[in-house]
Design a protein around this motif. Sequence first.
Motif, mmCIF file in Angstrom:
data_model
loop_
_atom_site.group_PDB
_atom_site.id
_atom_site.type_symbol
_atom_site.label_atom_id
_atom_site.label_comp_id
_atom_site.label_asym_id
_atom_site.label_seq_id
_atom_site.Cartn_x
_atom_site.Cartn_y
_atom_site.Cartn_z
ATOM 1 N N PHE A 97 37.123 51.299 33.409
ATOM 2 C CA PHE A 97 37.187 52.511 34.223
ATOM 3 C C PHE A 97 37.353 52.191 35.709
ATOM 4 O O PHE A 97 37.645 53.075 36.502
ATOM 5 N N PHE A 98 37.155 50.925 36.080
ATOM 6 C CA PHE A 98 37.256 50.529 37.487
ATOM 7 C C PHE A 98 38.526 49.728 37.771
ATOM 8 O O PHE A 98 38.649 49.110 38.825
ATOM 9 N N LYS A 99 39.446 49.738 36.815
ATOM 10 C CA LYS A 99 40.684 48.985 36.983
ATOM 11 C C LYS A 99 41.830 49.940 37.248
ATOM 12 O O LYS A 99 41.822 51.082 36.774
ATOM 13 N N PRO A 100 42.842 49.523 38.007
ATOM 14 C CA PRO A 100 42.970 48.211 38.672
ATOM 15 C C PRO A 100 42.165 48.093 39.958
ATOM 16 O O PRO A 100 42.020 47.013 40.499
ATOM 17 N N PHE A 101 41.618 49.238 40.443
ATOM 18 C CA PHE A 101 40.790 49.199 41.654
ATOM 19 C C PHE A 101 39.519 50.006 41.415
ATOM 20 O O PHE A 101 39.532 50.999 40.676
ATOM 21 N N LYS A 102 38.451 49.615 42.047
ATOM 22 C CA LYS A 102 37.165 50.259 41.827
ATOM 23 C C LYS A 102 37.164 51.724 42.248
ATOM 24 O O LYS A 102 36.530 52.562 41.606
ATOM 25 N N PHE A 103 37.890 52.049 43.317
ATOM 26 C CA PHE A 103 37.865 53.423 43.821
ATOM 27 C C PHE A 103 38.605 54.386 42.889
ATOM 28 O O PHE A 103 38.580 55.592 43.094
ATOM 29 N N LEU A 104 39.277 53.850 41.851
ATOM 30 C CA LEU A 104 39.982 54.700 40.892
ATOM 31 C C LEU A 104 39.093 55.168 39.744
ATOM 32 O O LEU A 104 39.580 55.827 38.828
#
Length: 237
Positions: free
Chosen positions: A148-155
Amino acid sequence: MEHSRPQVVWFNLTFDLSIILTSTIAAIIVFLIAFLTTRNPSANTPKKWQNFMEWIVEFVKNIMNDSLIVSSNLFILSTGVSLLMYLFISNLLGIPFSIETAELHPVSWWRSPTADAHVTLTLAIMIIVYTHFIDIRLHGFKHFFLSFFKPFKFLFPINAVEQLATTLTLGLRLFGNIYAGEVLLALLASSVSQGFVVAALATVPMLLWQAFCIFIGAIQAYIFVTLTMVYIAHRLT
């Protein structure tokens, strides 16, 4: 046409008896078809019903090959075959006729179970949960959670909303198509009470629309199973 549902309340939960009835009948029909077509199978001279069941299995295998690049997983294959048969039969139950009580406030006892959003959304939730279960079983809970945090944590919020949106679109697409078809069938059927001329004029459009609803029912069952395999493939990678 205005009508109500046959509902009962049990332990503060409301149950729609018409949906329970048609869902159970659809499940029984699927069981009987699977039982009768696979009884006493023959590898040399298969009967036509055995050929029919083998065609369904091969059809789902082709969907799996296109989505998963594999068709040897019997558990996923059996899920796809059962889901395809159940959805197709459920989509067709309300096409030939409907059953309503002749009262001041009629009660509808017969309709396609997939023409109810509760049924289609429940199926969608089951499929999404099933795909998450596959992910956890194959890769572990940590991999599932970190996805759920891929490819970036803020997503993370977007990925979480995506799961909700996927569930809604999967269920509402099926519901909308089957419900719309039955509404128009009900409108055409109501023309019978408008006189012989109107009823005669509505006969051909009604038969054509019933044939079209059968086509839509088959397409929607295929789309639902295909998307299920796509979601499973996403969790396998």
